[in-house]
Design an enzyme around this catalytic site. Structure first.
Site, PDB file in Angstrom:
ATOM      1  N   SER A 102       0.792  -1.240   0.000  1.00 38.82           N
ATOM      2  CA  SER A 102       0.000   0.000   0.000  1.00 38.82           C
ATOM      3  C   SER A 102       0.820   1.284   0.000  1.00 38.82           C
ATOM      4  O   SER A 102       0.251   2.367  -0.152  1.00 38.82           O
ATOM      5  CB  SER A 102      -0.967   0.007   1.182  1.00 38.82           C
ATOM      6  N   TYR A 212     -10.596   2.790   4.365  1.00 45.38           N
ATOM      7  CA  TYR A 212      -9.502   2.277   3.546  1.00 45.38           C
ATOM      8  C   TYR A 212     -10.057   1.657   2.270  1.00 45.38           C
ATOM      9  O   TYR A 212     -10.865   0.736   2.315  1.00 45.38           O
ATOM     10  CB  TYR A 212      -8.719   1.229   4.328  1.00 45.38           C
TER      11      TYR A 212
END
EC number: 3.5.-.-
Length: 547
Positions: A102, A212
């Site tokens: 990420s 998220y």
């Protein structure tokens, strides 16, 4: 009309700020950052950091750690470990390639900004992905209102979109889970990205709360492609990797590399396809550090764009974490000095990545112009990562604060006086033990002891202790004249030793005095050869020379 002397007016303004009489730091650094990587406090931090890392299981966990500064291409510190159990690299070093997972999100936003700037942030995504504009909103619980999803909300984890549309959908790998509903063929997730994205449930309305989302960065990349007519991998390479000479960074996972951490092999070879902007990139520790250094330096972006980027856009449910684009912002309390219980808040702009046995992170402290790259992999990767993260926050931030304090004392502390004959004006600048920022303990203007005048006229807000002014740097530096630089500070009055209140409001109490439009709380130092030679207060109309 009643007239007032400049000194009197200065302290009318000061008196209005004495209600709490505390040293209430503004957001930002307490001192100018240190440029010398060999500063004693930074050097001393290395051994302490090594000691903190002794608890990591080095047999089962590989890692690479680099601490760097915006002011030097070298490293403040680095360490590498090669696990003896199932690591995938013969020897881990600065050029070993790791999956970033990420952290890719931060690289995606950086590439978008380098190519297009931030002028698109408030535009609806439907303007750049036409298919989304056609998606109906019949049920607000079932259907995403794409017209309310902006480009900036995608970059800032505030779009209201769900996490992703296929990575965690079990229908991609098995036909049925006991107890779950049977799916029609048309409901099984396939590789039709936009169609499947439009079928996802919303998490919340956009901008209501952070969530998220990996697919948000897929959409951000699609938007960039539609705006520019270029493929997003090409944008990343041409806007970031090539200008920064990141030769050990990849948008597709390199297939023929041997200096890699690929345990397990399945995690290394996982192809995220169009989801790669949210988690599919790879890089070495050295390249990730070069990337972070370029952000701190504003190498590729105008400084004003960097400042807008390194800022929170939405809060989380805890007071110590906020979100940026896509920064995971940690607010950390850094002591003024090692033995002090007085702290100030420092915001760390970080992006963490993880998948399987990998945990990675990039973290920047704009207050100190330093950053850290962390790569870990192995059976105990999360424990190792947590140890490294906490040691960075507790050791390196404190060391950078101490080093900057030492430099500020060496550069600015001292006695200064007016040169004009008969002008009894002087100022004493130093440090207050256990308190952040430079401290003005004496200030005389044309024979008037203005600190004594102010405290006698306004009192101490009911507090005891020495009264004075704390000086904080404002990030305004003039280097037009060769060999000299002018550095601007602003002053906040208060009493030494007053406990900081959470509700202190220095941002609202500053700049209360103008005298002919000259600021009364401004202190501008001229630095030559690493030492301040003069300090000017525009409101008082005086320049004080070092004596």
């Amino acid at each position: 009309m009643k007239s007032f002397s400049p000194s009197t007016l200065v302290w009318i303004a000061v008196a209005s700020q004495l209600g709490t009489a505390q040293n209430c730091p503004i957001l930002g650094p307490a001192y100018p950052a240190v440029a010398n990587l060999a500063a004693p406090k930074l050097t001393a931090a290395k051994a302490r950091f090594e000691k903190a890392l002794e608890s990591i299981n080095r047999t089962s966990t590989s890692f690479a750690v680099q601490v760097y500064s915006a002011h030097d291409d070298g490293l403040i510190y680095s360490t590498y470990n090669t696990a003896t159990e199932r690591v995938g690299a013969a020897t881990v070093g600065p050029d070993t390639i790791w999956r970033l997972f990420s952290i890719s999100k931060a690289i995606t936003v950086y590439a978008f900004l380098a190519k297009l700037g931030d002028g698109y942030w408030n535009e609806p995504i439907t303007k750049y992905i036409a298919e989304l504009a056609d998606a109906p909103v019949r049920d607000p619980i079932r259907d995403v209102n794409w017209a309310e999803v902006t480009v900036g909300s995608l970059a800032g984890q505030s779009s209201g979109l769900t996490r992703d549309y296929s990575l965690r959908d079990r229908s991609t790998v098995q036909t049925q889970i006991p107890g779950f509903r049977e799916l029609k063929d048309s409901e099984i997730v396939q590789c039709e990205a936009l169609r499947m994205i439009m079928k996802t449930y919303p998490w919340a309305p956009s901008y209501r709360t952070p969530n998220y989302s990996t697919m948000a960065f897929q959409l951000l990349a699609y938007a960039a492609e539609n705006i520019t007519g270029e493929s997003f991998p090409d944008i990343v390479v041409n806007e970031l990797f090539k200008p920064l000479n990141l030769t050990r960074s990849y948008v597709p996972i390199p297939r023929n590399e041997t200096n890699i951490v690929n345990y397990p092999k399945e995690a290394w070879e996982l192809d995220l396809g169009d989801l790669s902007p949210g988690g599919g990139y790879s890089a070495s520790a050295s390249d990730l550090s070069a990337l972070g250094r370029s952000i701190l330096r504003s190498t590729l972006l105008p400084p004003i764009l960097t400042r807008r980027w390194l800022a929170p856009t939405i809060h989380t449910g805890t007071v110590w974490h906020s979100m940026g684009r896509p920064w995971e912002i940690m607010r950390h309390r850094v002591p003024a000095t090692p033995a002090s219980n007085v702290t100030r808040n420092v915001d760390i702009y970080a992006k963490q990545g993880g998948g399987g046995v990998y945990t990675t992170a990039i973290a920047l402290s704009p207050d100190h112009d330093i950053g850290i790259s962390v790569m870990t992999a192995g059976d105990e990767t999360q424990a190792a990562f947590n140890t490294i993260r906490e040691a960075f926050l507790d050791i390196w931030l404190g060391a950078a604060e101490e080093a900057a304090r030492d430099l500020a004392e060496a550069t600015y502390a001292g006695s200064y006086a007016a040169k004009t004959a008969g002008d009894n004006s002087s100022i004493v600048v130093g440090l207050s033990p256990g308190e952040p920022a430079l401290f003005v303990s004496e200030l005389i203007s044309n024979g008037t002891d203005v600190l004594a005048f102010a405290v006698n006229d306004a009192g101490r807000g009911g507090k005891g202790g020495q009264f004075g002014l704390w000086l904080y740097p404002m990030g305004l530096v003039d280097e037009r004249e060769k060999g000299k630089k002018r550095v601007a500070f602003r002053g906040w009055p208060g009493v030494v030793g007053v406990e900081l209140e959470e509700a202190c409001g220095s941002w609202a109490e500053s700049d209360r005095l103008r005298w002919g439009n000259y600021p009364g709380d401004s202190y501008v130092f001229v630095v030559e050869g690493g030492k301040a030679s003069t300090v000017e207060n525009p409101g008082l109309g005086r320049t004080f020379w070092r004596v």
